[in-house]
Design a protein around this motif. Structure first.
Motif, mmCIF file in Angstrom:
data_model
loop_
_atom_site.group_PDB
_atom_site.id
_atom_site.type_symbol
_atom_site.label_atom_id
_atom_site.label_comp_id
_atom_site.label_asym_id
_atom_site.label_seq_id
_atom_site.Cartn_x
_atom_site.Cartn_y
_atom_site.Cartn_z
ATOM 1 N N GLU A 130 -59.688 -73.228 -30.619
ATOM 2 C CA GLU A 130 -58.543 -73.640 -29.809
ATOM 3 C C GLU A 130 -58.475 -72.843 -28.510
ATOM 4 O O GLU A 130 -58.059 -73.345 -27.477
ATOM 5 C CB GLU A 130 -57.245 -73.445 -30.605
ATOM 6 C CG GLU A 130 -57.171 -74.240 -31.904
ATOM 7 C CD GLU A 130 -57.084 -75.734 -31.666
ATOM 8 O OE1 GLU A 130 -56.645 -76.129 -30.562
ATOM 9 O OE2 GLU A 130 -57.479 -76.504 -32.559
ATOM 10 N N ARG A 131 -58.907 -71.589 -28.581
ATOM 11 C CA ARG A 131 -58.856 -70.720 -27.410
ATOM 12 C C ARG A 131 -59.842 -69.570 -27.627
ATOM 13 O O ARG A 131 -60.230 -69.287 -28.765
ATOM 14 C CB ARG A 131 -57.437 -70.163 -27.227
ATOM 15 C CG ARG A 131 -57.018 -69.262 -28.360
ATOM 16 C CD ARG A 131 -55.546 -68.929 -28.320
ATOM 17 N NE ARG A 131 -54.745 -70.099 -28.578
ATOM 18 C CZ ARG A 131 -54.416 -70.480 -29.829
ATOM 19 N NH1 ARG A 131 -54.846 -69.815 -30.867
ATOM 20 N NH2 ARG A 131 -53.662 -71.540 -30.012
ATOM 21 N N ASP B 154 -60.417 -65.614 -27.456
ATOM 22 C CA ASP B 154 -59.695 -64.351 -27.427
ATOM 23 C C ASP B 154 -60.647 -63.222 -27.049
ATOM 24 O O ASP B 154 -61.843 -63.263 -27.373
ATOM 25 C CB ASP B 154 -59.064 -64.046 -28.790
ATOM 26 C CG ASP B 154 -57.968 -65.043 -29.133
ATOM 27 O OD1 ASP B 154 -57.171 -65.362 -28.235
ATOM 28 O OD2 ASP B 154 -57.915 -65.493 -30.289
ATOM 29 N N ARG C 269 -52.742 -60.054 -29.085
ATOM 30 C CA ARG C 269 -52.340 -61.451 -28.894
ATOM 31 C C ARG C 269 -52.175 -62.172 -30.227
ATOM 32 O O ARG C 269 -52.902 -63.100 -30.567
ATOM 33 C CB ARG C 269 -53.382 -62.163 -28.030
ATOM 34 C CG ARG C 269 -52.798 -63.322 -27.194
ATOM 35 C CD ARG C 269 -51.741 -62.799 -26.222
ATOM 36 N NE ARG C 269 -51.126 -63.847 -25.455
ATOM 37 C CZ ARG C 269 -51.587 -64.275 -24.284
ATOM 38 N NH1 ARG C 269 -52.650 -63.721 -23.755
ATOM 39 N NH2 ARG C 269 -50.959 -65.237 -23.631
ATOM 40 N N ARG D 124 -50.997 -69.392 -28.185
ATOM 41 C CA ARG D 124 -51.832 -69.134 -29.357
ATOM 42 C C ARG D 124 -51.084 -69.286 -30.669
ATOM 43 O O ARG D 124 -51.680 -69.146 -31.738
ATOM 44 C CB ARG D 124 -52.417 -67.719 -29.277
ATOM 45 C CG ARG D 124 -53.471 -67.547 -28.205
ATOM 46 C CD ARG D 124 -53.841 -66.093 -28.039
ATOM 47 N NE ARG D 124 -54.974 -65.899 -27.139
ATOM 48 C CZ ARG D 124 -54.920 -65.984 -25.824
ATOM 49 N NH1 ARG D 124 -53.763 -66.252 -25.246
ATOM 50 N NH2 ARG D 124 -56.006 -65.816 -25.078
ATOM 51 N N THR E 199 -49.603 -70.711 -33.981
ATOM 52 C CA THR E 199 -50.088 -71.760 -34.867
ATOM 53 C C THR E 199 -48.923 -72.501 -35.511
ATOM 54 O O THR E 199 -47.760 -72.084 -35.400
ATOM 55 C CB THR E 199 -50.962 -71.160 -35.971
ATOM 56 O OG1 THR E 199 -50.157 -70.259 -36.766
ATOM 57 C CG2 THR E 199 -52.142 -70.394 -35.370
#
Length: 837
Positions: A182-183, A185, A623, A656, A658
């Protein structure tokens, strides 16, 4: 001047060749031996590389935190998990520089090349010149390995996964799924620098095999040729680099350049035919440039090697001749190529992960060495003449002592690889059988649980394979099982109903591995299920904390227990020791300490610490918005309502966060009295694609708590429809819906719950536990006769479960059927005695 001499080949054939003869009588001196002055410069640079590596390690040991490993293999973590690290950035820059300058990094910056060069230099000093082993097929292995490491994860993510999903299929057991990223880090700074590296007793053989043994057996740059996955990318990229080794008209074709090249490149042929070096194996060591007596070679800009053509008609002819000559230089026939490719792949698969330590690159080096040794041993046995450098292994059909020793060592090496292979295969088979069992761990602790015949057989097979893979001391033929497989064995023992054996395996995992707090909690559940007392459980926690002081959850459990027993001094001592071990990476431990301080009445200190955890959870390094939600929950429990809400708002706004984090936030909002915000947050969580079974199940519970029974029931029914391939989870949903129907007093929901329970039971008709749950649903609807029949069937299927027999006896007694009640009561007694209960 030349004389004709008869030369006998190792295969017994003979041919006549012309050899140059120096006219010593005339007083002429032989031509100066080719020599490169660049070696010293390159040695200095490569030594500096090692010094930087050592400084990096020392900085971590002293500071406790450092830049993540600058190692290209770390790119796998970036591609598979979305963790951006220094290794990925370094590898990307190395490929980019290769696009421009060619393979300079390999020649001037690789520590493995430094070891290979050192070995080659030492061998020459001892009179041994490494001879390259030439195979057409095995040279493709580095590229295949590079594709596996760096392309295959994304291919699975973008092609295999969507294809399986479109076809309505699950991931095969043998194919490890890759999650969507999804991203990305950042993991540029780490505290566990050595986490991805092997222990020293593997690192030293790695350097010896990949740096030295590969040179002796496979030739200079042997590991680069047959084992380095990075070279698999660098070689094709080098083709388009405009910066290359080039030649001027001053070249006299003396061959000095080829003589000093340690990359096995025919430099004099390539510059003669193409005006530059086109071989992607060239690592720009500059030895050829330094050794040229006419200064005809240089490194410069121009057209790349890709698509290069001979520069003249004469060059076309010599290039064709050189190509034909290269075909004759291969050491293997095509039959041997096929056979040795099988040997190579078998050795690679067998040794990778051997002793749960051997990394992928070392396995590549071992596979290359094993293949060469196997080939040489075969020639020693089958040919009339065979040698290894100056050592005669077989001569004129007679096996020499050196040959006997070499073949014996080859057999030992082959046996070692075969041993590793069977152990690896046993682990793999155990993993496959383990993965095929979907009974939830918590289910195995239910008194009415007994595995179905099919699940029982699979669990026993898995335990058998793991037993074969274990060390000799445990009756196996492999090596000591790792902690992860210990936990799997514990689960399998629990599936089979042997809770004491399961607890013993969990204790071994705690003793030998690096357990998490969740594993300790699992061991607690198993200890209680096996009849353990509170003191037994406390002893388990104390032992875990003694072995692993970083388990702050276990520390918190013991401290709370001490407070409940009135021993505040012991509780304070536990956390004084724990606080000394805390740092800014131990956020869960810091939060546990904040809660403990709140319990001890130190509210101000507790709030300050919790706020610090909240800030760290949302900073660039950690994060973790889910952790921030948990911290907000703690602040709320400490009475800091406004601070909790402020932190919660920041956490749910983080991109971020969920679906699970949003659902947790909804619960915090509800407990804080923000009911409207809680409903909106729950709707937001359910709208997410990553809303899993746990999120939806928890949401149904919240809707029921708010009195929205219809909405809770609708959510559970939809969830049950999504779980056709998961009968255990489906049965749990049916039981949840049955409980909800009692609160809502809705007969329709009861019928829907029973339907779901029936579907789960029919999906596994040989499961006594699922059949029991269906029977309980029938009793709840008043369908007593059907319920009795299903419960009887469950008791018959669960032929070792005393609880099922006891419940059947109770039902028949309630119905006034004394004979059946007596029969099942006696059966319950028999089963209890048989199990030692």
């Amino acid at each position: 001047m030349a004389r004709s001499h008869k030369v006998v080949r190792e295969d017994g054939g003979a041919k006549r060749v012309s050899l140059p003869v120096i006219d010593c009588a005339s007083g002429a001196k032989p031509e100066k031996k080719p020599h490169s002055r660049m070696g010293r410069w390159r040695a200095g640079v490569l030594i500096a590389v090692y010094l930087v590596m050592i400084a990096h390690l020392v900085q971590w040991l002293v500071g406790g935190r450092t830049l993540s490993p600058v190692e290209p293999s770390e790119s796998m973590q970036t591609l598979e998990q979305g963790m951006l690290n220094a290794g990925f950035i370094f590898f990307a820059l190395a490929i980019l520089s290769t696009l421009i300058f060619g393979r300079y990094f390999c020649g001037w910056g690789c520590h493995i090349v430094a070891l290979q060069d050192a070995c080659g230099w030492a061998m020459k000093k001892m009179g041994v010149r490494p001879k390259p082993f030439r195979s057409r097929v095995l040279m493709l292995f580095p590229l295949g390995l590079a594709l596996y490491m760096f392309v295959w994860p994304n291919f699975k993510r973008w092609v295999v996964g969507p294809s399986l999903e479109a076809a309505g299929l699950d991931w095969p057991l043998w194919l490890k799924p890759v999650a969507h990223i999804e991203r990305f880090d950042s993991e540029l700074l780490v505290s566990d620098y050595w986490a991805t590296f092997p222990d020293w007793y593997i690192a030293i053989p790695f350097l010896a095999i990949c740096g030295f043994a590969t040179v002796y057996f496979l030739g200079a740059k042997g590991f680069c040729t047959y084992g380095c996955p990075y070279g698999g990318f660098f070689a094709p990229v080098d083709k388009v680099a405009p910066f290359r080794i080039r030649v001027t008209d001053a070249c006299s074709h003396c061959g000095h350049c080829t003589a000093v090249c340690t990359s096995n490149v025919r430099v004099h042929e390539e510059v003669r035919d193409f005006g530059m070096v086109v071989d992607p194996g060239c690592m720009k060591c500059m030895d050829c440039v330094s050794a040229c007596p006419n200064d005809a070679l240089y490194a410069g800009w121009g057209r790349p090697a890709l698509g290069a053509k001979p520069r003249s008609e004469k060059a076309k002819k010599t290039a064709r001749e050189a190509a034909e000559h290269r075909k004759r230089r291969w050491d293997l026939t095509w039959g041997e190529e096929v056979a040795l490719t099988i040997v190579f792949l078998a050795a690679f698969v067998s040794t990778r992960g051997m002793l749960d330590q051997v990394p992928l690159l070392l396995a590549g080096g071992l596979a290359g060495v094993t293949t060469f040794v196997a080939w040489t041993a075969w020639r020693t046995v089958r040919s009339d003449n065979a040698r290894l450098y100056g050592i005669k292994l077989r001569y004129k059909g007679k096996l020499r002592i050196a040959g006997v020793v070499f073949v014996a060592l080859a057999l030992v090496l082959g046996a070692s690889v075969a041993w590793a292979g069977q152990a690896r295969f046993s682990r793999w088979r155990g993993d496959q059988d383990y993965s095929g069992i979907d009974v939830q761990f918590i289910t195995t602790l239910r008194p009415e649980y007994q595995a179905s015949k099919g699940v029982e057989a699979r669990a026993r097979d898995a335990l058998g394979w793991y037993g074969a893979a274990a060390g000799v001391g445990e009756g196996g033929r492999g090596w000591k099982l790792d902690a992860e497989r210990r936990v799997r064995r514990a689960y399998l023992e629990a599936v089979l109903g042997d809770r004491e054996a399961a607890l013993a395996e969990l204790k071994r995992a705690i003793e030998t591995g690096s357990p998490t707090d969740s594993l300790i909690m699992q061991a607690e559940q198993m200890a209680r299920g096996a009849g353990g007392t509170d003191e037994d459980v406390a002893a388990l926690y104390r032992r875990a904390l003694e072995l692993h002081p970083e388990l702050f959850g276990a520390r918190d459990w013991l401290a709370r227990r001490a407070l409940l027993q009135g021993n505040a001094e012991e509780a304070d001592r536990l956390w004084r020791e724990g606080e000394a071990r805390l740092d800014d990476d131990e956020l869960s431990g810091m939060l546990a300490l904040a809660r403990f301080r709140g319990m001890r009445g130190k509210t101000t200190e507790a709030v300050e610490l919790a706020e610090r955890v909240g800030e760290l959870s949302l900073d660039g390094r950690h994060r973790d918005p889910g952790g921030a939600v948990t911290t907000a929950d703690t602040l709320l429990a400490l009475g800091e309502r406004d601070r909790a809400k402020a932190l919660l708002d920041r956490a749910v706004a983080d991109p971020r966060v969920t679906a699970s984090g949003l659902a947790h936030a909804a619960g915090v909002l509800d407990r804080g009295g923000w009911r409207g915000d809680a409903r909106d947050m729950l709707d937001r969580a359910l709208s997410r694609e990553d809303a899993n079974v746990g999120v939806k199940n928890g949401a149904a519970g919240m809707y029921a708590q708010w009195g929205q029974f219809d909405k809770a029931a609708e959510l559970l029914e939809k969830l049950a429809a999504e779980l056709d391939d998961s009968p255990w989870e489906k049965s749990a949903i049916g039981q949840r819906l049955l409980e909800l129907s009692q609160y809502a007093n809705d007969p329709k929901l009861v019928g829907e719950a029973v339907r779901i329970l029936k579907e789960a039971a029919d999906a596994r008709p040989d499961s006594p536990t699922l059949r029991h749950d269906y029977a309980a649903g029938l009793f709840a609807t008043g369908r007593v006769e059907e319920g009795v029949a299903e419960l009887t069937k469950a008791a018959e299927l669960g032929d070792r479960n005393a609880e099922l027999a006891r419940r059947a006896a109770q039902v028949y007694e309630a119905l006034g059927q004394a004979d059946q009640a007596s029969k099942w009561s006696a059966e319950a007694t028999r089963r209890e005695a048989a199990s030692g209960g």
